[in-house]
Every structure is written in C-alpha cells, then in structure tokens.
Design a protein around this motif. Sequence first.
Motif, PDB file in Angstrom:
ATOM      1  N   GLY A   1      38.142  32.137  41.250  1.00  0.00           N
ATOM      2  CA  GLY A   1      39.294  31.236  41.349  1.00  0.00           C
ATOM      3  C   GLY A   1      40.232  31.414  40.176  1.00  0.00           C
ATOM      4  O   GLY A   1      39.968  32.210  39.268  1.00  0.00           O
ATOM      5  N   ASN A   2      41.336  30.653  40.226  1.00  0.00           N
ATOM      6  CA  ASN A   2      42.297  30.751  39.125  1.00  0.00           C
ATOM      7  C   ASN A   2      41.735  30.118  37.862  1.00  0.00           C
ATOM      8  O   ASN A   2      41.110  29.053  37.902  1.00  0.00           O
ATOM      9  CB  ASN A   2      43.600  30.053  39.509  1.00  0.00           C
TER      10      ASN A   2
ATOM     11  N   PRO B   1      41.695  39.559  37.802  1.00  0.00           N
ATOM     12  CA  PRO B   1      42.380  38.336  38.241  1.00  0.00           C
ATOM     13  C   PRO B   1      41.558  37.647  39.334  1.00  0.00           C
ATOM     14  O   PRO B   1      41.118  38.301  40.273  1.00  0.00           O
ATOM     15  CB  PRO B   1      43.706  38.853  38.821  1.00  0.00           C
ATOM     16  N   GLY B   2      41.333  36.346  39.200  1.00  0.00           N
ATOM     17  CA  GLY B   2      40.489  35.632  40.160  1.00  0.00           C
ATOM     18  C   GLY B   2      39.042  35.556  39.717  1.00  0.00           C
ATOM     19  O   GLY B   2      38.254  34.784  40.256  1.00  0.00           O
TER      20      GLY B   2
ATOM     21  N   LEU C   1      48.485  49.417  37.059  1.00  0.00           N
ATOM     22  CA  LEU C   1      48.092  49.675  38.450  1.00  0.00           C
ATOM     23  C   LEU C   1      46.648  49.220  38.675  1.00  0.00           C
ATOM     24  O   LEU C   1      46.334  48.565  39.680  1.00  0.00           O
ATOM     25  CB  LEU C   1      48.254  51.169  38.752  1.00  0.00           C
ATOM     26  N   ALA C   2      45.761  49.554  37.714  1.00  0.00           N
ATOM     27  CA  ALA C   2      44.345  49.159  37.833  1.00  0.00           C
ATOM     28  C   ALA C   2      44.234  47.635  37.932  1.00  0.00           C
ATOM     29  O   ALA C   2      43.454  47.101  38.723  1.00  0.00           O
ATOM     30  CB  ALA C   2      43.555  49.672  36.630  1.00  0.00           C
ATOM     31  N   ARG C   3      45.061  46.941  37.157  1.00  0.00           N
ATOM     32  CA  ARG C   3      45.082  45.482  37.153  1.00  0.00           C
ATOM     33  C   ARG C   3      45.481  44.942  38.531  1.00  0.00           C
ATOM     34  O   ARG C   3      44.874  44.013  39.056  1.00  0.00           O
ATOM     35  CB  ARG C   3      46.158  45.067  36.155  1.00  0.00           C
ATOM     36  N   ARG C   4      46.522  45.558  39.117  1.00  0.00           N
ATOM     37  CA  ARG C   4      47.007  45.100  40.433  1.00  0.00           C
ATOM     38  C   ARG C   4      45.940  45.336  41.502  1.00  0.00           C
ATOM     39  O   ARG C   4      45.686  44.479  42.345  1.00  0.00           O
ATOM     40  CB  ARG C   4      48.282  45.873  40.828  1.00  0.00           C
ATOM     41  N   ILE C   5      45.307  46.510  41.445  1.00  0.00           N
ATOM     42  CA  ILE C   5      44.273  46.827  42.451  1.00  0.00           C
ATOM     43  C   ILE C   5      43.102  45.848  42.299  1.00  0.00           C
ATOM     44  O   ILE C   5      42.571  45.328  43.279  1.00  0.00           O
ATOM     45  CB  ILE C   5      43.792  48.293  42.303  1.00  0.00           C
TER      46      ILE C   5
ATOM     47  N   THR D   1      39.511  41.227  43.827  1.00  0.00           N
ATOM     48  CA  THR D   1      38.707  40.076  43.395  1.00  0.00           C
ATOM     49  C   THR D   1      39.308  38.723  43.744  1.00  0.00           C
ATOM     50  O   THR D   1      38.608  37.725  43.684  1.00  0.00           O
ATOM     51  CB  THR D   1      38.441  40.120  41.871  1.00  0.00           C
ATOM     52  N   ARG D   2      40.594  38.687  44.094  1.00  0.00           N
ATOM     53  CA  ARG D   2      41.191  37.384  44.449  1.00  0.00           C
ATOM     54  C   ARG D   2      40.785  36.990  45.852  1.00  0.00           C
ATOM     55  O   ARG D   2      40.952  37.760  46.783  1.00  0.00           O
ATOM     56  CB  ARG D   2      42.717  37.468  44.396  1.00  0.00           C
TER      57      ARG D   2
END
Length: 260
Positions: free
Chosen positions: A94-95, A147-148, A248-252, A257-258
């Motif tokens: 979660g956030n 993220p998440g 890019l790795a962060r976005r993927i 994981t979100r």
Amino acid sequence: MTKAPFTHALITGASSGIGEALAHKLGKAGVGMVLVARRKERLDAIAAQYANCEVLAADLTTDAGVSAVLTRLRDSTRTPIDLVVNNAGFGTSGNFADADPERLSNEVSLNINALMRIAHEAIRQMQPRGRGYLLNVSSIASFQAGPGLAVYSATKAFVTSLTEALYEELRGSGIRVTALCPGLTHTEFQSISNTSGLESKFPEFAWMSADDVARDGLRAVMEGKALCVPGLVNKSLTAVSTFAPRGLARRIAGFATRLR
Ligand SMILES: NC(=O)c1ccc[n+]([C@@H]2O[C@H](COP(=O)([O-])OP(=O)(O)OC[C@H]3O[C@@H](n4cnc5c(N)ncnc54)[C@H](OP(=O)(O)O)[C@@H]3O)[C@@H](O)[C@H]2O)c1
C-alpha cells in the motif's frame, strides 16, 4: 542435499514458508537445528520430526526476543552454531502514508535490526573458530525502489547491501555470507503482507515454491556465493533492474508491486 559442510543451524522464521522448507531440508540432511519464530506449536511440530532440534519461541521485533537468540548463539555449553539463517521477515503493501506507522516500525525492527544483530553475533562467534556460514534472506525487491512496498523494498536493500559488504570484509576468513534474493514465492507472505493480489496479477510460471527457493539458497551457501537469485524469471527481472536506467527500473517496479 549433498553432504553439508555445517553441522548445526539456527533458522529464524522457521515456522512457515521458506524458513520451514529450509528446516526440512537441513533436518533431512541430519543437520542439528535451533528453530526460531513466534508460533511455538508450529516449531514443535517441525522439531518433532528430526533428531537434535531445539525450539526457541521469540518475537524478533522485541529486544527480549533478539536477546534470546543472541544468548543461544553465545552459549558455549551447547552445540556451536555453524550456519545462521536470517529468514524471518514481512512486508506491508500500500501507499507509505496510509500504512500504520507501528507496523512499519515492527517491519524495520524485524527485517533490519534483528537481522543485523543476529548476523553480528553469529560472525563474532564464528571468528575464533575460523569458519561458519551466514544466509540472509533478502528479495529481488532489494535491487530497486518498490512503490507500493516502499519500506519492505528499502529493508531488503539494506539486507543485500549489508550481506555483500560482509562477504568482502570476511573474504579469506573462512566465514561465508550469502544473500538469498527470491521473487514471488508461494508462502504465508502474501496474506500477511496484504499482497495476495499478486497471485492473480502474475502467471503461475512467475512463481516459485518455498521448497525450490530453499534448495537454491542452500546450494548457494555451500558454493560460497555472495548472491543467489533463484529461478529464471527472477534472474531476468534482476537483470532489468541492474541494467535499465534507474528511473525506468523504478517505473517498472511500480507497475509490478502496486496493487491499488
Ligand atoms: N514469499 C515471497 O514472495 C518472498 C519473496 C522474497 C523474499 N521473501 C522473504 O522470505 C523470508 C521468509 O518469508 P516467507 O515468504 O517464507 O513468509 P512467511 O511464510 O510469512 O514466513 C515468515 C516467517 O517469519 C516469521 N516471523 C514473522 N514475524 C516474526 C517476528 N516478529 N518474530 C519472529 N519471527 C517472525 C514467521 O513466524 P511466526 O509468525 O511464527 O513468528 C514465519 O516463520 C522473508 O524475509 C521475506 O521477506 C519472501
């Protein structure tokens, strides 16, 4: 398992999942064990199946729980431990801002503080003997921000970084340190970390069993590897994290994981 180079193991988080699978593999190989977790009845049931197996019920988010493990590692009246497996851990999906801060503190206490204190004492005890093995269970989440699963990924980045540093510090000492970095693995982790949604999000071939992860982890320990990423899918994902630009790795990772 081929003949183990260690005789007595301490495993945290041995009551389920990867830790339990490791306990069964080591028990079947005739390795003595100290099994650590909070659910004593589960540990007792595993211990009853093997000779030379102790149970240590401890909550490793508490000072008392960590101290109990350190005391066992130092106890010169009992069989010395020559393999320590730091496996207990959990995550929070979660956030970040929505998460219960108490829970996040416990996550950091378990995944980072308990692991660090147990690793520290284990190495101190192994140094005079000039040999020993330490297996820290990290995650492929350690290779990029998550993220998440922000705090969880950050705790696992600590575990992989610490393990790689110790591997180099201890080069030539006879003490071998390995980080096991699994990806999606069917265990209780999903229900406890509120990531059960990953089961419908990712196809079955992306998942591994706890048994296969434990097998690959123990093999890596015996081969003296610094890092073990089990399974082809996980190796491929790790290669993306390593070679893709950080943004890019962060976005993927955010896509992966979100859940909300
Ligand atoms: N499953 C995955 O997809 C996955 C992927 C990458 C990495 N990992 C890592 O693998 C390791 C093992 O997790 P798992 O997947 O096998 O999950 P699991 O089935 O939930 O097992 C977690 C273990 O940790 C123990 N534990 C939890 N909180 C504890 C506490 N406060 N004090 C002492 N022990 C505690 C649990 O025992 P009690 O509840 O009895 O205390 C249990 O034995 C963790 O470090 C996890 O981060 C898992």
